[in-house]
Motif scaffolding. Sequence first.
Motif, PDB file in Angstrom:
ATOM      1  N   GLY A  58       0.803  -1.177  -0.100  1.00 15.80           N
ATOM      2  CA  GLY A  58       0.084   0.010   0.172  1.00 15.80           C
ATOM      3  C   GLY A  58       0.869   1.355   0.084  1.00 15.80           C
ATOM      4  N   LEU A  59       2.068   1.192  -0.311  1.00 15.07           N
ATOM      5  CA  LEU A  59       2.969   2.336   0.005  1.00 15.07           C
ATOM      6  C   LEU A  59       2.842   3.131  -1.566  1.00 15.07           C
ATOM      7  CD1 LEU A  59       6.238   0.919   1.178  1.00 15.07           C
ATOM      8  CD2 LEU A  59       4.383   2.116   2.420  1.00 15.07           C
ATOM      9  N   GLU A  77      11.874  -0.356  10.134  1.00 13.32           N
ATOM     10  CA  GLU A  77      12.842  -0.625  11.076  1.00 13.32           C
ATOM     11  C   GLU A  77      14.122  -1.098  10.105  1.00 13.32           C
ATOM     12  OE1 GLU A  77      11.043  -4.520  12.596  1.00 13.32           O
ATOM     13  OE2 GLU A  77       9.411  -3.090  13.640  1.00 13.32           O
ATOM     14  N   ALA A  78      14.111  -1.097   8.894  1.00  9.88           N
ATOM     15  CA  ALA A  78      15.375  -1.347   8.189  1.00  9.88           C
ATOM     16  C   ALA A  78      15.885  -0.184   7.491  1.00  9.88           C
ATOM     17  CB  ALA A  78      15.058  -2.518   6.941  1.00  9.88           C
ATOM     18  N   ASP A  79      15.479   0.893   7.922  1.00  8.35           N
ATOM     19  CA  ASP A  79      15.856   2.229   7.668  1.00  8.35           C
ATOM     20  C   ASP A  79      15.441   2.589   6.144  1.00  8.35           C
ATOM     21  OD1 ASP A  79      17.012   3.191  10.027  1.00  8.35           O
ATOM     22  OD2 ASP A  79      18.916   2.094   9.570  1.00  8.35           O
ATOM     23  N   TRP A  80      14.253   2.106   5.967  1.00  2.00           N
ATOM     24  CA  TRP A  80      13.616   2.182   4.618  1.00  2.00           C
ATOM     25  C   TRP A  80      14.436   1.304   3.440  1.00  2.00           C
ATOM     26  CZ3 TRP A  80       9.131   3.632   5.256  1.00  2.00           C
ATOM     27  CH2 TRP A  80       8.718   4.377   6.457  1.00  2.00           C
ATOM     28  N   ASN A  81      15.308   0.416   3.854  1.00  2.00           N
ATOM     29  CA  ASN A  81      15.825  -0.390   2.682  1.00  2.00           C
ATOM     30  C   ASN A  81      15.931  -1.711   2.965  1.00  2.00           C
ATOM     31  OD1 ASN A  81      16.952   1.770   0.769  1.00  2.00           O
ATOM     32  ND2 ASN A  81      18.013   2.533   2.735  1.00  2.00           N
ATOM     33  N   LEU A  82      15.015  -2.407   2.641  1.00  2.00           N
ATOM     34  CA  LEU A  82      14.877  -3.976   3.098  1.00  2.00           C
ATOM     35  C   LEU A  82      14.981  -4.850   1.894  1.00  2.00           C
ATOM     36  CD1 LEU A  82      13.444  -5.432   5.320  1.00  2.00           C
ATOM     37  CD2 LEU A  82      11.188  -5.540   4.092  1.00  2.00           C
ATOM     38  N   VAL A  83      16.159  -5.730   2.181  1.00  2.00           N
ATOM     39  CA  VAL A  83      16.585  -6.739   1.121  1.00  2.00           C
ATOM     40  C   VAL A  83      15.672  -8.168   1.803  1.00  2.00           C
ATOM     41  CG1 VAL A  83      18.696  -8.183   0.464  1.00  2.00           C
ATOM     42  CG2 VAL A  83      18.899  -5.757   1.143  1.00  2.00           C
ATOM     43  N   ASP A  84      15.188  -8.837   0.676  1.00  3.21           N
ATOM     44  CA  ASP A  84      14.476  -9.850   0.664  1.00  3.21           C
ATOM     45  C   ASP A  84      15.059 -10.837  -0.418  1.00  3.21           C
ATOM     46  OD1 ASP A  84      12.599 -12.065   1.235  1.00  3.21           O
ATOM     47  OD2 ASP A  84      11.037 -11.202   0.413  1.00  3.21           O
ATOM     48  N   GLY A  85      16.095 -11.838  -0.165  1.00  3.86           N
ATOM     49  CA  GLY A  85      16.483 -12.825  -0.937  1.00  3.86           C
ATOM     50  C   GLY A  85      17.527 -11.762  -2.172  1.00  3.86           C
ATOM     51  N   MET A  88      15.700  -5.590  -3.327  1.00  5.67           N
ATOM     52  CA  MET A  88      15.915  -4.673  -2.485  1.00  5.67           C
ATOM     53  C   MET A  88      14.544  -3.785  -2.793  1.00  5.67           C
ATOM     54  SD  MET A  88      18.809  -2.250  -0.722  1.00  5.67           S
ATOM     55  CE  MET A  88      19.365  -1.434  -2.361  1.00  5.67           C
ATOM     56  N   LEU A  89      13.912  -3.172  -1.567  1.00  4.53           N
ATOM     57  CA  LEU A  89      12.837  -2.258  -1.608  1.00  4.53           C
ATOM     58  C   LEU A  89      13.574  -1.255  -1.000  1.00  4.53           C
ATOM     59  CD1 LEU A  89      10.043  -1.107  -2.238  1.00  4.53           C
ATOM     60  CD2 LEU A  89       9.428  -2.141  -0.081  1.00  4.53           C
ATOM     61  N   SER A  90      13.595  -0.046  -1.601  1.00  3.28           N
ATOM     62  CA  SER A  90      14.304   1.066  -1.092  1.00  3.28           C
ATOM     63  C   SER A  90      13.038   2.203  -1.101  1.00  3.28           C
ATOM     64  CB  SER A  90      15.222   1.804  -1.799  1.00  3.28           C
ATOM     65  OG  SER A  90      16.413   0.678  -1.520  1.00  3.28           O
ATOM     66  N   VAL A  91      12.937   2.930   0.091  1.00  2.00           N
ATOM     67  CA  VAL A  91      11.860   4.148   0.051  1.00  2.00           C
ATOM     68  C   VAL A  91      12.804   5.142   0.620  1.00  2.00           C
ATOM     69  CG1 VAL A  91       9.758   4.906   0.940  1.00  2.00           C
ATOM     70  CG2 VAL A  91       9.994   2.735   0.374  1.00  2.00           C
ATOM     71  N   GLU A 100      10.120   8.582  -3.214  1.00  2.00           N
ATOM     72  CA  GLU A 100      10.513   7.675  -4.425  1.00  2.00           C
ATOM     73  C   GLU A 100      10.429   6.520  -3.610  1.00  2.00           C
ATOM     74  OE1 GLU A 100      15.028   7.609  -5.265  1.00  2.00           O
ATOM     75  OE2 GLU A 100      14.107   8.003  -7.432  1.00  2.00           O
ATOM     76  N   ILE A 101      10.157   5.362  -4.506  1.00  2.00           N
ATOM     77  CA  ILE A 101      10.137   3.782  -4.275  1.00  2.00           C
ATOM     78  C   ILE A 101      10.729   3.242  -5.256  1.00  2.00           C
ATOM     79  CG2 ILE A 101       8.596   1.908  -3.811  1.00  2.00           C
ATOM     80  CD1 ILE A 101       6.340   3.903  -3.005  1.00  2.00           C
ATOM     81  N   VAL A 102      11.770   2.313  -4.861  1.00  2.00           N
ATOM     82  CA  VAL A 102      12.498   1.679  -6.019  1.00  2.00           C
ATOM     83  C   VAL A 102      12.665   0.290  -5.787  1.00  2.00           C
ATOM     84  CG1 VAL A 102      14.745   1.518  -7.230  1.00  2.00           C
ATOM     85  CG2 VAL A 102      13.734   3.793  -6.542  1.00  2.00           C
TER      86      VAL A 102
END
Length: 110
Positions: A58-59, A77-85, A88-91, A100-102
Amino acid sequence: LAALPEYRSTFTGKSCAFEGEDVSYFYAGFAITSNVIDDVSRITGITVSDDTVKTPQGLYIGMPEEDAAAAFPALKEADWNLVDGTAMLSVVIVDGAVKEIVYSPTIAED
């Protein structure tokens, strides 16, 4: 890319992260960047560019930071940079709102 609607425009430029050139395809609300890696054209980034597109959580662009944190606490909690496998999702938060959402692949260290 073949499954997507017709893009509005493209841009080609020297890649900062990979060999050769990146090609960016611009659509309504988002852009997709690709690069030829191991002789295969691969998506190397997806950027949300306006509030008409939302992530599965929903972002959206312009969302207040506190609403984004409530919608996706692990990302905050991940300072807006979350790695999954391998992704990476960066906000990017500017002035208390999502700017920005990448989505991008993670790059393995040699």
